[in-house]
Scaffold this motif. Structure first.
Motif, PDB file in Angstrom:
ATOM      1  N   LYS A 137      27.156  42.907  22.622  1.00  0.00           N
ATOM      2  CA  LYS A 137      27.622  44.102  23.327  1.00  0.00           C
ATOM      3  C   LYS A 137      27.379  43.986  24.827  1.00  0.00           C
ATOM      4  N   GLU A 138      26.199  43.459  25.187  1.00  0.00           N
ATOM      5  CA  GLU A 138      25.864  43.292  26.602  1.00  0.00           C
ATOM      6  C   GLU A 138      26.851  42.346  27.287  1.00  0.00           C
ATOM      7  N   LYS A 139      27.195  41.249  26.597  1.00  0.00           N
ATOM      8  CA  LYS A 139      28.123  40.279  27.181  1.00  0.00           C
ATOM      9  C   LYS A 139      29.508  40.887  27.371  1.00  0.00           C
ATOM     10  N   LEU A 140      29.948  41.652  26.395  1.00  0.00           N
ATOM     11  CA  LEU A 140      31.252  42.312  26.513  1.00  0.00           C
ATOM     12  C   LEU A 140      31.257  43.257  27.711  1.00  0.00           C
ATOM     13  N   GLU A 141      30.178  44.014  27.852  1.00  0.00           N
ATOM     14  CA  GLU A 141      30.081  44.941  28.984  1.00  0.00           C
ATOM     15  C   GLU A 141      30.037  44.180  30.297  1.00  0.00           C
ATOM     16  N   TYR A 142      29.286  43.093  30.312  1.00  0.00           N
ATOM     17  CA  TYR A 142      29.138  42.267  31.517  1.00  0.00           C
ATOM     18  C   TYR A 142      30.484  41.719  31.976  1.00  0.00           C
ATOM     19  N   TYR A 143      31.224  41.101  31.050  1.00  0.00           N
ATOM     20  CA  TYR A 143      32.499  40.498  31.422  1.00  0.00           C
ATOM     21  C   TYR A 143      33.574  41.536  31.697  1.00  0.00           C
ATOM     22  N   SER A 144      33.484  42.698  31.067  1.00  0.00           N
ATOM     23  CA  SER A 144      34.466  43.747  31.358  1.00  0.00           C
ATOM     24  C   SER A 144      34.283  44.267  32.776  1.00  0.00           C
ATOM     25  N   LYS A 145      33.033  44.315  33.250  1.00  0.00           N
ATOM     26  CA  LYS A 145      32.770  44.729  34.633  1.00  0.00           C
ATOM     27  C   LYS A 145      33.391  43.733  35.611  1.00  0.00           C
ATOM     28  N   ILE A 146      33.197  42.453  35.330  1.00  0.00           N
ATOM     29  CA  ILE A 146      33.737  41.418  36.207  1.00  0.00           C
ATOM     30  C   ILE A 146      35.261  41.446  36.185  1.00  0.00           C
ATOM     31  N   ASP A 147      35.845  41.568  34.990  1.00  0.00           N
ATOM     32  CA  ASP A 147      37.305  41.617  34.880  1.00  0.00           C
ATOM     33  C   ASP A 147      37.878  42.791  35.659  1.00  0.00           C
ATOM     34  N   ALA A 148      37.170  43.918  35.650  1.00  0.00           N
ATOM     35  CA  ALA A 148      37.646  45.095  36.387  1.00  0.00           C
ATOM     36  C   ALA A 148      37.622  44.839  37.886  1.00  0.00           C
ATOM     37  N   LEU A 149      36.571  44.182  38.371  1.00  0.00           N
ATOM     38  CA  LEU A 149      36.469  43.889  39.807  1.00  0.00           C
ATOM     39  C   LEU A 149      37.528  42.879  40.239  1.00  0.00           C
ATOM     40  N   ALA A 150      37.840  41.914  39.357  1.00  0.00           N
ATOM     41  CA  ALA A 150      38.757  40.828  39.719  1.00  0.00           C
ATOM     42  C   ALA A 150      40.189  41.088  39.267  1.00  0.00           C
ATOM     43  N   LYS A 151      40.486  42.296  38.841  1.00  0.00           N
ATOM     44  CA  LYS A 151      41.831  42.599  38.338  1.00  0.00           C
ATOM     45  C   LYS A 151      42.858  42.401  39.442  1.00  0.00           C
ATOM     46  N   VAL A 152      43.894  41.643  39.132  1.00  0.00           N
ATOM     47  CA  VAL A 152      44.938  41.314  40.107  1.00  0.00           C
ATOM     48  C   VAL A 152      46.240  42.023  39.733  1.00  0.00           C
ATOM     49  N   TYR A 153      46.865  42.621  40.736  1.00  0.00           N
ATOM     50  CA  TYR A 153      48.179  43.247  40.573  1.00  0.00           C
ATOM     51  C   TYR A 153      49.205  42.320  41.230  1.00  0.00           C
ATOM     52  N   SER A 154      50.360  42.166  40.613  1.00  0.00           N
ATOM     53  CA  SER A 154      51.333  41.246  41.197  1.00  0.00           C
ATOM     54  C   SER A 154      52.745  41.798  41.115  1.00  0.00           C
ATOM     55  N   LEU A 155      53.515  41.472  42.124  1.00  0.00           N
ATOM     56  CA  LEU A 155      54.945  41.737  42.076  1.00  0.00           C
ATOM     57  C   LEU A 155      55.627  40.540  41.420  1.00  0.00           C
ATOM     58  N   ALA A 156      56.829  40.736  40.946  1.00  0.00           N
ATOM     59  CA  ALA A 156      57.556  39.644  40.295  1.00  0.00           C
ATOM     60  C   ALA A 156      57.831  38.523  41.296  1.00  0.00           C
ATOM     61  N   PRO A 157      57.587  37.273  40.905  1.00  0.00           N
ATOM     62  CA  PRO A 157      57.893  36.149  41.808  1.00  0.00           C
ATOM     63  C   PRO A 157      59.392  36.087  42.109  1.00  0.00           C
ATOM     64  N   ILE A 158      59.727  35.640  43.308  1.00  0.00           N
ATOM     65  CA  ILE A 158      61.124  35.469  43.731  1.00  0.00           C
ATOM     66  C   ILE A 158      61.353  33.988  44.021  1.00  0.00           C
ATOM     67  N   LYS A 159      62.459  33.461  43.514  1.00  0.00           N
ATOM     68  CA  LYS A 159      62.791  32.059  43.783  1.00  0.00           C
ATOM     69  C   LYS A 159      64.120  31.988  44.512  1.00  0.00           C
ATOM     70  N   GLU A 160      64.111  31.309  45.656  1.00  0.00           N
ATOM     71  CA  GLU A 160      65.335  31.083  46.437  1.00  0.00           C
ATOM     72  C   GLU A 160      65.451  29.599  46.721  1.00  0.00           C
ATOM     73  N   GLY A 161      66.281  28.935  45.971  1.00  0.00           N
ATOM     74  CA  GLY A 161      66.385  27.484  46.120  1.00  0.00           C
ATOM     75  C   GLY A 161      65.068  26.837  45.739  1.00  0.00           C
ATOM     76  N   GLU A 162      64.504  26.053  46.627  1.00  0.00           N
ATOM     77  CA  GLU A 162      63.228  25.401  46.357  1.00  0.00           C
ATOM     78  C   GLU A 162      62.047  26.254  46.788  1.00  0.00           C
ATOM     79  N   ASP A 163      62.329  27.387  47.428  1.00  0.00           N
ATOM     80  CA  ASP A 163      61.264  28.270  47.906  1.00  0.00           C
ATOM     81  C   ASP A 163      60.895  29.307  46.840  1.00  0.00           C
ATOM     82  N   GLN A 164      59.594  29.599  46.757  1.00  0.00           N
ATOM     83  CA  GLN A 164      59.102  30.604  45.815  1.00  0.00           C
ATOM     84  C   GLN A 164      58.184  31.578  46.554  1.00  0.00           C
TER      85      GLN A 164
END
Length: 321
Positions: A137-164
């Motif tokens: 239980k402690e490990k689950l709580e520990y890693y859930s705290k870290i996951d919350a701090l490191a949560k990343v939000y992203s927009l959809a990638p765009i590809k134009e020719g060879e550029d991304q």
């Protein structure tokens, strides 16, 4: 070529740029830098894992309110694991726990608990079973705290020719996880490394970091928008094609961008690039903004000066055309 823009910002709620439920990234998704960012936050989240039980400390750990051991659960385990035949009956163990230990004086407790711990070795076995359950239980709580701090939000990638094009955001660093002005804790290097690893950047990569002013604080928190010079960037990262700007959540072009409901990852890269150039060229005007009293929602004077910068820039662009 890969073009990446990475924000740390408070503006992640509904109505803002990165608030799109179907585009929130997770550790399991492709091109997500979260797992590498986790390594940064692991340094700041304490591991409150309980130690091993032994003859001298088991009674103190058993009675720690945080772990919430219950006599009935402990006795049930003992009954299940007590082998037959046994020199000590379950009734004797139950009586020893419920009566003798509970009423022992401070002087008696050490001797009684040491003797009790040795009973047919079933006590250590059962205590460690309970400990392992708590540890999980402690490990689950520990890693859930870290996951919350490191949560990343992203927009959809765009590809134009060879550029991304990619655009990411995390919530601003909390007080306990902030780096210092010299970047000694490695926040900038961690971001760059996470982006390069997540995107497998063997090709050339251009990274724009748009960070909350208090992520590193110090000098970087002295201006409404602070675009770093090449020499300053080199002290924080080895990535040559990296540009960094710090900003306050007041009234400026970066806040305007983050307040937009819809922009593509390419739009974001292009706008941030333009904003960095604009604020680098308009240092005197930006300084006027910096000298105004700070308010959470900005001020009318600040708005007027910001608009003046925009109009001046637009006029320069028209003259060049």
């Amino acid at each position: 070529m890969k073009y990446i823009t990475f924000f740390s910002t408070k503006l992640l709620d509904e109505g803002n740029l990165f608030y799109k439920g179907d585009e929130l990234s997770s550790n399991k998704e492709e091109n997500c830098p979260s797992p590498i960012l986790n390594e940064y936050f692991e340094k700041f989240v304490p591991q409150n894992f309980i130690p091993e039980f032994n003859e001298s400390n088991w009674w103190g750990l058993y009675n720690t309110p945080k772990y919430n051991f219950k006599d009935e659960d402990f006795l049930k385990l003992i009954k299940e694991h007590l082998t037959e035949p046994s020199e000590t009956s379950f009734e004797e163990i139950e009586d020893e726990l419920v009566n003798s230990i509970k009423i022992a004086s401070a002087d008696q407790i050490k001797d009684i608990t040491v003797d009790f711990y040795r009973l047919d070795s079933v006590i250590p076995e059962c205590l460690n079973i309970m400990r392992d359950e708590i540890l999980t239980k402690e490990k689950l709580e520990y890693y859930s705290k870290i996951d919350a701090l490191a949560k990343v939000y992203s927009l959809a990638p765009i590809k134009e020719g060879e550029d991304q094009y990619y655009a990411y955001a995390v919530y601003v660093l909390e007080r306990d996880t902030r780096d210092n002005e010299k970047g000694d804790k490695g926040w900038i290097k961690t971001i760059v490394g996470a982006l390069e690893k997540a995107l497998d950047t063997n090709a050339n990569v251009s990274i724009q970091l748009v960070l909350h002013d208090k992520d590193l604080g110090g000098e970087f928190a002295t201006k409404d928008v602070y675009v770093l010079e090449k020499e300053q960037i080199q002290k924080l990262t080895d990535e040559k094609l990296c540009k960094i700007v710090f900003f306050k959540h007041t009234s400026n072009g970066i806040v305007d961008l983050l307040s937009c409901k819809e922009k593509s990852s390419k739009d974001v890269y292009d706008i941030v690039k333009e904003l960095m150039e604009r604020y680098s060229q308009m240092k005197d005007k930006v300084r006027e903004i910096d000298q105004l009293p700070y308010t959470e929602d900005g001020s009318w004077e600040c708005y007027q000066i910001t608009q003046g910068i925009k109009e001046l820039t637009d006029l320069n662009s028209q003259n060049k055309a």
